[in-house]
Design a protein around this motif. Structure first.
Motif, PDB file in Angstrom:
ATOM      1  N   MET A 199     -14.277   8.716  13.536  1.00 29.69           N
ATOM      2  CA  MET A 199     -13.853   9.987  12.955  1.00 29.69           C
ATOM      3  C   MET A 199     -12.694   9.774  11.986  1.00 29.69           C
ATOM      4  SD  MET A 199     -14.031  12.667  16.175  1.00 29.69           S
ATOM      5  CE  MET A 199     -13.525  14.062  15.125  1.00 29.69           C
ATOM      6  N   LYS A 200     -12.848  10.295  10.790  1.00 28.06           N
ATOM      7  CA  LYS A 200     -11.792  10.217   9.779  1.00 28.06           C
ATOM      8  C   LYS A 200     -10.829  11.385  10.015  1.00 28.06           C
ATOM      9  CE  LYS A 200     -15.033  10.212   6.747  1.00 28.06           C
ATOM     10  NZ  LYS A 200     -15.773  10.306   5.460  1.00 28.06           N
ATOM     11  N   ILE A 201      -9.641  11.050  10.489  1.00 24.57           N
ATOM     12  CA  ILE A 201      -8.646  12.058  10.856  1.00 24.57           C
ATOM     13  C   ILE A 201      -7.469  11.983   9.891  1.00 24.57           C
ATOM     14  CG2 ILE A 201      -7.111  12.907  12.661  1.00 24.57           C
ATOM     15  CD1 ILE A 201     -10.072  13.182  13.352  1.00 24.57           C
ATOM     16  N   ARG A 202      -7.169  13.101   9.270  1.00 27.21           N
ATOM     17  CA  ARG A 202      -6.043  13.134   8.338  1.00 27.21           C
ATOM     18  C   ARG A 202      -4.731  12.892   9.068  1.00 27.21           C
ATOM     19  NH1 ARG A 202      -0.988  16.300   7.597  1.00 27.21           N
ATOM     20  NH2 ARG A 202      -0.278  15.602   5.544  1.00 27.21           N
ATOM     21  N   VAL A 203      -3.922  12.013   8.488  1.00 24.37           N
ATOM     22  CA  VAL A 203      -2.559  11.782   8.970  1.00 24.37           C
ATOM     23  C   VAL A 203      -1.617  11.865   7.773  1.00 24.37           C
ATOM     24  CG1 VAL A 203      -3.245  10.337  10.923  1.00 24.37           C
ATOM     25  CG2 VAL A 203      -2.767   9.269   8.697  1.00 24.37           C
ATOM     26  N   MET A 204      -0.331  11.946   8.036  1.00 26.32           N
ATOM     27  CA  MET A 204       0.655  11.933   6.965  1.00 26.32           C
ATOM     28  C   MET A 204       0.642  10.588   6.254  1.00 26.32           C
ATOM     29  SD  MET A 204       3.735  14.024   8.818  1.00 26.32           S
ATOM     30  CE  MET A 204       3.389  13.251  10.397  1.00 26.32           C
ATOM     31  N   GLN A 205       1.242  10.604   5.072  1.00 24.20           N
ATOM     32  CA  GLN A 205       1.127   9.454   4.185  1.00 24.20           C
ATOM     33  C   GLN A 205       2.158   8.373   4.515  1.00 24.20           C
ATOM     34  OE1 GLN A 205       1.293  12.560   1.226  1.00 24.20           O
ATOM     35  NE2 GLN A 205      -0.358  11.585   0.075  1.00 24.20           N
ATOM     36  N   SER A 206       1.910   7.666   5.620  1.00 20.69           N
ATOM     37  CA  SER A 206       2.747   6.523   5.981  1.00 20.69           C
ATOM     38  C   SER A 206       1.901   5.529   6.761  1.00 20.69           C
ATOM     39  CB  SER A 206       3.952   6.955   6.819  1.00 20.69           C
ATOM     40  OG  SER A 206       3.655   7.015   8.189  1.00 20.69           O
ATOM     41  N   ASP A 207       2.264   4.263   6.632  1.00 24.49           N
ATOM     42  CA  ASP A 207       1.516   3.219   7.341  1.00 24.49           C
ATOM     43  C   ASP A 207       1.594   3.411   8.859  1.00 24.49           C
ATOM     44  OD1 ASP A 207       0.814   2.036   4.951  1.00 24.49           O
ATOM     45  OD2 ASP A 207       2.437   0.558   4.987  1.00 24.49           O
ATOM     46  N   THR A 208       2.757   3.877   9.337  1.00 27.67           N
ATOM     47  CA  THR A 208       2.918   4.086  10.772  1.00 27.67           C
ATOM     48  C   THR A 208       1.904   5.102  11.296  1.00 27.67           C
ATOM     49  OG1 THR A 208       5.278   3.581  10.642  1.00 27.67           O
ATOM     50  CG2 THR A 208       4.536   4.798  12.576  1.00 27.67           C
ATOM     51  N   MET A 209       1.714   6.191  10.556  1.00 25.01           N
ATOM     52  CA  MET A 209       0.778   7.224  10.994  1.00 25.01           C
ATOM     53  C   MET A 209      -0.675   6.738  10.945  1.00 25.01           C
ATOM     54  SD  MET A 209       2.663   9.783  11.919  1.00 25.01           S
ATOM     55  CE  MET A 209       3.681   8.461  12.594  1.00 25.01           C
ATOM     56  N   VAL A 210      -0.992   5.951   9.938  1.00 29.29           N
ATOM     57  CA  VAL A 210      -2.350   5.393   9.843  1.00 29.29           C
ATOM     58  C   VAL A 210      -2.617   4.469  11.030  1.00 29.29           C
ATOM     59  CG1 VAL A 210      -3.873   3.882   8.503  1.00 29.29           C
ATOM     60  CG2 VAL A 210      -2.464   5.600   7.336  1.00 29.29           C
ATOM     61  N   GLN A 211      -1.665   3.581  11.324  1.00 33.48           N
ATOM     62  CA  GLN A 211      -1.824   2.667  12.452  1.00 33.48           C
ATOM     63  C   GLN A 211      -1.929   3.430  13.772  1.00 33.48           C
ATOM     64  OE1 GLN A 211       0.790  -0.890  12.522  1.00 33.48           O
ATOM     65  NE2 GLN A 211       1.446  -0.264  10.474  1.00 33.48           N
ATOM     66  N   MET A 212      -1.124   4.465  13.914  1.00 35.61           N
ATOM     67  CA  MET A 212      -1.163   5.269  15.134  1.00 35.61           C
ATOM     68  C   MET A 212      -2.561   5.811  15.386  1.00 35.61           C
ATOM     69  SD  MET A 212       0.564   9.000  15.813  1.00 35.61           S
ATOM     70  CE  MET A 212      -0.655   9.725  14.667  1.00 35.61           C
ATOM     71  N   MET A 213      -3.148   6.445  14.372  1.00 39.19           N
ATOM     72  CA  MET A 213      -4.467   7.050  14.562  1.00 39.19           C
ATOM     73  C   MET A 213      -5.530   5.989  14.799  1.00 39.19           C
ATOM     74  SD  MET A 213      -6.307   9.645  15.015  1.00 39.19           S
ATOM     75  CE  MET A 213      -4.933  10.780  14.841  1.00 39.19           C
ATOM     76  N   ASN A 214      -5.418   4.873  14.120  1.00 44.23           N
ATOM     77  CA  ASN A 214      -6.385   3.798  14.336  1.00 44.23           C
ATOM     78  C   ASN A 214      -6.347   3.307  15.783  1.00 44.23           C
ATOM     79  OD1 ASN A 214      -7.049   3.984  11.644  1.00 44.23           O
ATOM     80  ND2 ASN A 214      -5.963   2.134  11.026  1.00 44.23           N
ATOM     81  N   LYS A 215      -5.148   3.181  16.328  1.00 44.23           N
ATOM     82  CA  LYS A 215      -5.014   2.711  17.704  1.00 44.23           C
ATOM     83  C   LYS A 215      -5.406   3.787  18.715  1.00 44.23           C
ATOM     84  CE  LYS A 215      -1.657  -0.858  16.596  1.00 44.23           C
ATOM     85  NZ  LYS A 215      -2.598  -1.962  16.922  1.00 44.23           N
TER      86      LYS A 215
END
Length: 360
Positions: A199-215
């Motif tokens: 599922m492609k879930i929108r997160v805020m524009q930061s690497d930390t947020m992208v990594q969080m959702m991926n994990k």
């Protein structure tokens, strides 16, 4: 070379000058920073470019950019803060909130505060994290036990050294706010990491947020808030994550009617001010601003709690939203190593993480 920040500042100054010439303005005299960062400050024009609901207009009016509505608890908090600042400085300063991205989205607003073209803004922690990665620790998933724990940390003084690190970039952090726990919402319920797979879930524009959702199990997809509704509607996104207040205010329930209480994050929003402007104030006025800013944290948390309760009831009883309780333990397990990685990035993050733990 003509930088992007300079371009933004020039465009904003030109737009405001045209607006003032066309509509007229009750411009406030500016006697702030010796750098002249606030020399263009003015009260809102009679055309209604912004409405704070405040009758107290200072000799110097500080523009504050905000990306959501004037009815948002964070905006209401700054309105109250403005009145207190006016009183504390004997009418020398007040604040005018410009909501709904009138002065630019969060990224642009941060850059404009750095340059001094706009005096203040409320921006997400993820934006400040792009200036200093150490800010990731206070926006880390599952780092706070509760809303009360987070408020205690924000008002403890434990973050002052972290806040001071942004001064070299042209802005100072006055306070941190939070609208409450963020949850995943989509066109279907999400109750486990397995449900998020693919599922492609929108997160805020930061690497930390992208990594969080991926994990967490999904595919973190950074995107500006203004594009989220249409992206979910078009299928470019499968869902997003945010607090119940933003979810409801932006009517994202219309395209993502399943709100799953993952409660994975309580991201701070920082109230920031141009550093040259702040240091150009008298010592007494600086002290007054910092004091009312710290007091405003309690106002903001109180208003946000009231609105969250109202919106949960409204979503369930009026808006057709399905709210699903979630066992968060599997998500916490997936994020344990990630939290430790963020906490041990630097001496600063180690210190802040220990301070957060001590406030439990």
């Amino acid at each position: 070379m003509f930088s992007r920040k300079s371009a933004l500042a020039t465009l904003l100054a030109g737009a405001m000058a045209l607006s003032l010439a066309a509509c007229g303005s009750n411009a406030a005299s500016s006697a702030a920073a010796s750098s002249g960062a606030a020399s263009g400050s003015a009260a809102a024009s009679s055309s209604g470019a912004a409405s704070t609901g405040s009758a107290k207009v200072g000799q110097t009016v500080l523009k504050c950019s905000f990306n959501q509505s004037i009815d948002n608890p964070e905006a209401k908090t700054v309105v109250e803060l403005s009145d207190k600042l006016y009183d504390a400085t004997e009418g020398r300063y007040s604040i005018e909130v410009y909501p709904n991205e009138q002065l630019g989205a969060q990224k642009e607003s941060l850059e404009l505060v750095e340059s001094g073209a706009v005096e203040m803004a409320i921006v997400a922690n993820s934006m400040v994290e792009n200036v200093n990665p150490d800010f990731a620790i206070i926006g880390c998933p599952y780092v706070y036990d509760s809303v009360e724990h987070q408020q205690k940390v924000f008002q403890s003084g434990a973050l002052d050294d972290l806040y001071a690190t942004t001064e070299a970039s042209g802005f100072s952090v006055l306070a941190a706010y939070s609208l409450g726990p963020r949850c995943v919402y989509a066109k279907k319920p999400v109750t486990s990491p397995t449900d998020l797979a693919g599922m492609k879930i929108r997160v805020m524009q930061s690497d930390t947020m992208v990594q969080m959702m991926n994990k967490m199990g999904g595919v973190g997809t950074p995107m500006g808030q203004g594009d989220v509704y249409s992206a979910i509607q078009a299928g470019t996104l499968d869902g997003a994550e945010n607090n119940i207040i933003t979810y409801t205010d932006l009517k994202q329930y219309e395209v993502a009617p399943y709100f799953s209480e993952t409660n994975h994050l309580m991201i701070p929003d920082e109230l920031i001010i141009n550093t040259n402007l702040l240091k150009g104030m008298s010592q007494d006025d600086q002290k007054a601003l910092k004091q009312v800013a710290n007091e405003s944290v309690n106002t903001m948390f109180t208003l946000a709690a009231q609105l969250r309760d109202e919106y949960y009831t409204k979503c369930q009883n009026e808006l057709g939203v399905t709210i699903t309780k979630v066992d968060i333990a599997p998500f916490q397990d997936n994020l344990k190593d990630f939290i430790q990685e963020v906490a041990n990035r630097s001496d600063m993050t180690k210190t802040i993480y220990a301070a957060i733990q001590a406030q439990r």
